[in-house]
Design an enzyme around this catalytic site. Structure first.
Site, PDB file in Angstrom:
ATOM      1  CE  LYS A 662      -3.538   2.374   2.743  1.00  0.00           C
ATOM      2  NZ  LYS A 662      -4.352   2.334   3.991  1.00  0.00           N
ATOM      3  CG  ASP A 760     -13.665   2.425   7.108  1.00  0.00           C
ATOM      4  OD1 ASP A 760     -14.873   2.583   6.852  1.00  0.00           O
ATOM      5  OD2 ASP A 760     -12.773   2.573   6.270  1.00  0.00           O
TER       6      ASP A 760
END
Length: 969
Positions: A662, A760
């Site tokens: 990432k 989340d």
């Protein structure tokens, strides 16, 4: 390969400069925390960055690495140095040489210095005429040279291999280790030992023993100055048994010799000199080797750090370069590890202190309220005694007066009546005092005994109140006074304790029977108003005192005495109550400012200090990863989000298997802080099968061309096959979806057990492996509950209503799980109809806010939903956080659904089965979620396992950092 030596030193210096910057930032951060007095009576700098740790770090960062050439003799060292720099700079001969230092210079220059500081004026042969090889006269040590303070021959050479800080020290044959131990050279040594043409002498062995003792953790590379120490035949100097053993090995390994790596040591073809070296070095502990029983050959034993090694030929410069690179990396890793330990300890201390601060902020007002409430109850109960116990006390006094009369009449002497007067019963003693004084003395004795008896009975009447109130009240006040500043609130604290002791702790002793002695003044008024007709005799014998005592007892009025006692008791209670309330207000005022300061400190720790240390921790641990494993190779792009891009990678970090990278480029300081905290929380999570493991991190400073801002952060984690969004869209069976729900629930429960809130939970943050088992990922919004600032974060559809208020806890993950379970039951990824009509994110966000503000607007029920699944969804997305079920209570519901699904092949069959089984099932597991013990906000006793309620911390609006972060679906 040796030409890449400057590149290795250049990379080392660049990384060292970054670590120096991290160290400076760390010291500044700790000094600022110490200056702001976050931890009173603690020196945070010395506690977290101890002098020992600081010395270890500065020793690595302040000194420069240098290659130290040791050896059997000068000839062997000269051969190794000349081969290393590809230049015949040293004469290949033996001799007593001094210290020699080779560095880079624009022109060739030679000078003689003392301790590398003072240049000595001496006529050197190299300065008299041109040279390509250093004159032996300049290299030779003088006879009167002090070994403790050596002279160093500084040689500057215009050679590319010596650029970028490369320096080579050639040590003399004697006393080199002692000079290095004194640290006069201020270097980080990289030891190369040149082996000559003979086995190690006793002098060589002694030098190596000193080296091992002085530098026990520094590896040494032993290099043969000979071009080859292997043999093509049998050495005639070996014994017959050794020749036979080597002959067998030669024949055995001829067929596999072509497959052997050229860089490895072929022990079977090593001659007697090489075997002798290996035997000597093994005995010294530099080379750990053992003989394998199966293949009958030597093998290396390695440890966690870089170990000593052996090179069979000085021509194998690639192995020399590899060893030097490993030593440089070891220094960087050690410094980075020390720094990272400081950062981790600091963050752990900050988070724990934030927990303590949150507890103080929550519990202190409760304690003050409790103390005030209990004191009011105690005061009311005692005043009830004053108003309702007069008749009982009157009867009590009458009984005591009658008992005293009986005692006086039955007594044969005056010991009971008057202990202070020494008199003889057989003769009449004329008192010098007046009769009035004698009567007053008798009154005092009688009333004292009366007070003692009444007080004891009064204590028994309030003893139950003392046991019920005083102990708890005192413990509560003691906890409040632990942090009470004695220099400013000493009088209030002591007065409060004295009030409680005097007014409520009715402790009676013979010397001071309660405070009823203070009633004597009022009781004397009764006697003054009473006219006692006694004879004015001056003979004060026992009979006279008995008569006076009886008349005094007869003159006492029990009703008046009870009124006086209760009036005095009520006055003291009221005075004590007022004093207590005043002292409690003083404590409350003190804590009001202190709690406000504590809240400010907690916010400062969460918003500024903890993220700052987390960023430094990210840099230090990224340094360890990049030095140890290097930068990963980013392959094709496999995903893209709001904050970064995800790339594929075949493998990294010394572990097999694909990984995902990432790549995030923080845009500002706030983004840096969020990313650093995300990495810290993710890295601190222990390995769990339902959490995607983070392998490491890399900070690519070359991305933005500068330090800090503009750099790219690479977060490397395990790579799975797909996310849940793609899985549902591709099609998953009902059993697979139920198992995924259980997996997600297990992952959330594990995070909560670690004190973390994901915040989340959604489809794209759940990854699936090849067996469609789920793991949680993307901890960008993950945070400890105590460190939450009330930020509005998450994905709009999955956001709980209380997120808009900024006051929420871990139950927001339960709400998000309910939405995710809706998608799992629906079997598609389309938005609920309530939100599907909006065509852009702005309209969607507006719709979500309206839906959250209005209780009851949630995703619709689809026809395929059965009652059990729908009831579970409704419980999870309840508008009141306290009504949402505990995660542990959801597990049996999902397991029940899973068991029923296993008995059918489709969701429709499951629904029909439920209609048939409804008459036989005694209890639906989903109905148990409505029970109080399965909800967050209710405390009851039935179940054996129950979870403590998570209390919501309320803050003033002006103290919160209210901001919104949205993510795309």
């Amino acid at each position: 390969m040796v030409s890449k030596l400057p590149q290795e030193f250049r990379r080392y210096l660049r990384n060292r400069n970054q670590l120096q910057h991290v160290l400076e930032e760390t010291q500044q951060a700790l000094e600022l925390i110490n200056l702001e007095n976050f931890f009173p009576e603690e020196n945070v700098v010395e506690e977290l960055l101890s002098p020992l740790t600081l010395n270890r770090i500065t020793h690595i960062l302040a000194n420069s690495p240098a290659i130290i050439i040791l050896g059997q003799d000068s000839k062997a060292k000269a051969i190794v140095v000349n081969t290393l720099i590809s230049n015949d700079i040293l004469p290949v001969c033996n001799g007593l040489w001094r210290w020699i230092r080779l560095t880079y210079g624009q022109t060739n220059h030679i000078s003689l210095t003392l301790d590398l500081e003072y240049e000595l004026v001496e006529n050197l042969q190299a300065n008299e005429k041109p040279w390509s090889t250093l004159p032996i006269e300049d290299l030779t040590k003088s006879d009167n040279e002090d070994i403790t303070y050596p002279t160093v021959l500084e040689v500057q050479l215009n050679l590319p291999i010596l650029k970028d800080g490369v320096q080579i020290f050639i040590a003399p044959n004697n006393g080199a280790v002692k000079v290095l131990a004194n640290e006069f050279l201020s270097i980080l040594p990289i030891f190369l030992y040149a082996l000559g043409e003979q086995p190690l002498t006793e002098q060589n062995l002694e030098e190596l023993r000193d080296l091992k003792e002085t530098y026990p953790f520094n590896p040494v590379l032993f290099i043969s100055s000979l071009e080859n120490i292997s043999l093509n035949g049998i050495d005639p100097e070996l014994t017959e048994s050794e020749q036979h053993r080597l002959q067998n090995r030669l024949y055995t390994n001829d067929s596999t010799s072509s497959k052997t790596d050229d860089d490895s040591i072929d022990f079977d073809r090593m001659n007697s000199l090489g075997l002798s070296w290996l035997d000597q070095l093994t005995n010294l502990g530099f080379l750990g080797m053992k003989e394998s029983v199966e293949v009958d050959q030597l093998s290396w034993l390695g440890s966690g750090q870089y170990i000593s090694d052996f090179v069979g030929s000085c021509r194998k410069t690639d192995q020399i370069l590899y060893f030097i690179r490993g030593c440089l990396q070891t220094y960087l890793i050690n410094a980075s590890t020390y720094l990272n330990e400081v950062h981790t300890a600091s963050l752990r201390k900050f988070i724990l202190s934030a927990f303590d601060m949150a507890r103080i902020i929550q519990i202190t007002p409760k304690r003050i309220q409790y103390a005030q409430h209990k004191e009011n109850e105690l005061y009311a109960n005692l005043m009830k005694i004053v108003h309702e116990k007069q008749q009982e006390i009157t009867g009590l006094i009458q009984n005591i007066i009658q008992e005293m009369k009986n005692d006086v009449l039955l007594s044969n002497n005056d010991v009971y009546l008057y202990q202070n007067t020494m008199s003889n019963n057989n003769q009449r003693t004329e008192w010098s005092a007046t009769v009035k004084a004698a009567i007053s003395e008798v009154q005092r004795v009688v009333l004292g005994r009366l007070c003692e008896k009444v007080a004891k009975q009064l204590v028994n009447s309030v003893n139950c109140l003392r046991e019920s109130f005083i102990g708890t009240l005192q413990r509560c006040l003691l906890s409040l006074e632990k942090t009470y500043e004695r220099d400013t609130c000493l009088l209030a604290s002591d007065a409060l304790k004295q009030i409680l002791s005097a007014a409520y702790n009715v402790e009676l002793h013979n010397s001071s029977p309660f405070s009823i002695y203070s009633f004597l003044e009022r009781l004397n008024l009764i006697f003054m108003s009473s006219s006692l007709q006694w004879s004015s005799t001056h003979t004060l014998d026992v009979a006279w005192r008995r008569k006076v005592t009886i008349e005094i007892l007869n003159s006492l009025s029990a009703t008046k005495l009870s009124k006086i006692i209760l009036m005095q008791f009520g006055d003291k209670l009221e005075s004590s109550h007022d004093s207590f309330q005043a002292a409690l207000r003083s404590i409350e005022n003190y804590y009001s400012g202190k709690l406000e300061r504590t809240e400010e400190q907690r916010i400062a720790l969460r918003k500024y200090h903890a993220p700052r240390l987390a960023k430094l921790a990210l840099e230090s641990t990224s340094m360890i990863d990049v030095v140890r494993y290097g930068k990963p190779h980013c392959a094709e792009e496999i995903g893209r989000g709001q904050y970064g891009i995800v790339f594929a990678c075949d493998g990294w970090g010394g572990k097999a298997g694909p990984c995902a990278i990432k790549s995030v480029v923080p845009s500002d300081e706030s983004h840096w802080n969020d990313l650093a905290m995300e990495f810290y929380y993710n890295r601190s999570i222990p390995d769990h099968k339902r959490i995607v493991k983070l392998r490491g991190s890399i900070i690519d400073h070359s991305y933005g061309g500068g330090f800090g801002f503009g750099s790219a952060v690479l977060l490397i984690s395990d790579r799975l096959s797909r996310d849940l969004y793609c899985g549902i869209r591709a099609g998953l069976s009902w059993l697979e979806r139920i198992q995924i729900a259980l997996d997600v629930l297990e992952g959330i429960r594990y995070l909560h057990s670690q004190g973390l809130v994901h915040r989340d939970v959604k489809l794209k943050n759940v990854l699936l492996d090849i067996e469609n088992r789920a793991k949680l990922t993307d901890f960008g919004f993950c945070i400890t509950e105590v460190m939450m600032l009330g930020s509005i974060v998450g994905t709009p559809v999955h956001m709980a209503p209380e997120l808009l208020s900024g006051h929420y806890d871990s139950s927001v993950d339960v709400y998000a799980f309910g939405i995710l379970f809706w998608y799992l039951c629906a079997g598609h990824v389309r938005l609920p109809y309530t939100f599907e009509q909006f065509h852009n994110k702005e309209l969607l966000w507006t719709s979500v806010k309206k839906a959250l503000m209005i209780v009851g607007i949630r995703p619709e029920r689809l026809p395929s939903f059965d009652d059990e699944c729908w009831r579970l969804m409704e419980q999870c997305w309840s508008g009141e956080p306290s009504k949402r079920p505990l995660l542990g209570a959801i597990v049996p519901v999902l397991e029940s659904i899973q068991q029923k699904a296993k008995r059918s092949k489709s969701l429709q069959e499951v629904s029909s089965d439920k209609l048939q089984e409804s008459s036989t099932d005694s209890r639906n597991p989903a109905l148990a979620l409505a029970e109080p013990y399965n909800q967050r906000g209710t405390v009851v006793s039935p179940p054996p396992t129950k979870r403590r309620t998570m209390k919501v911390v309320k803050y003033h609006l002006f103290l919160t950092n209210l901001y919104i972060q949205m993510r795309e679906l």
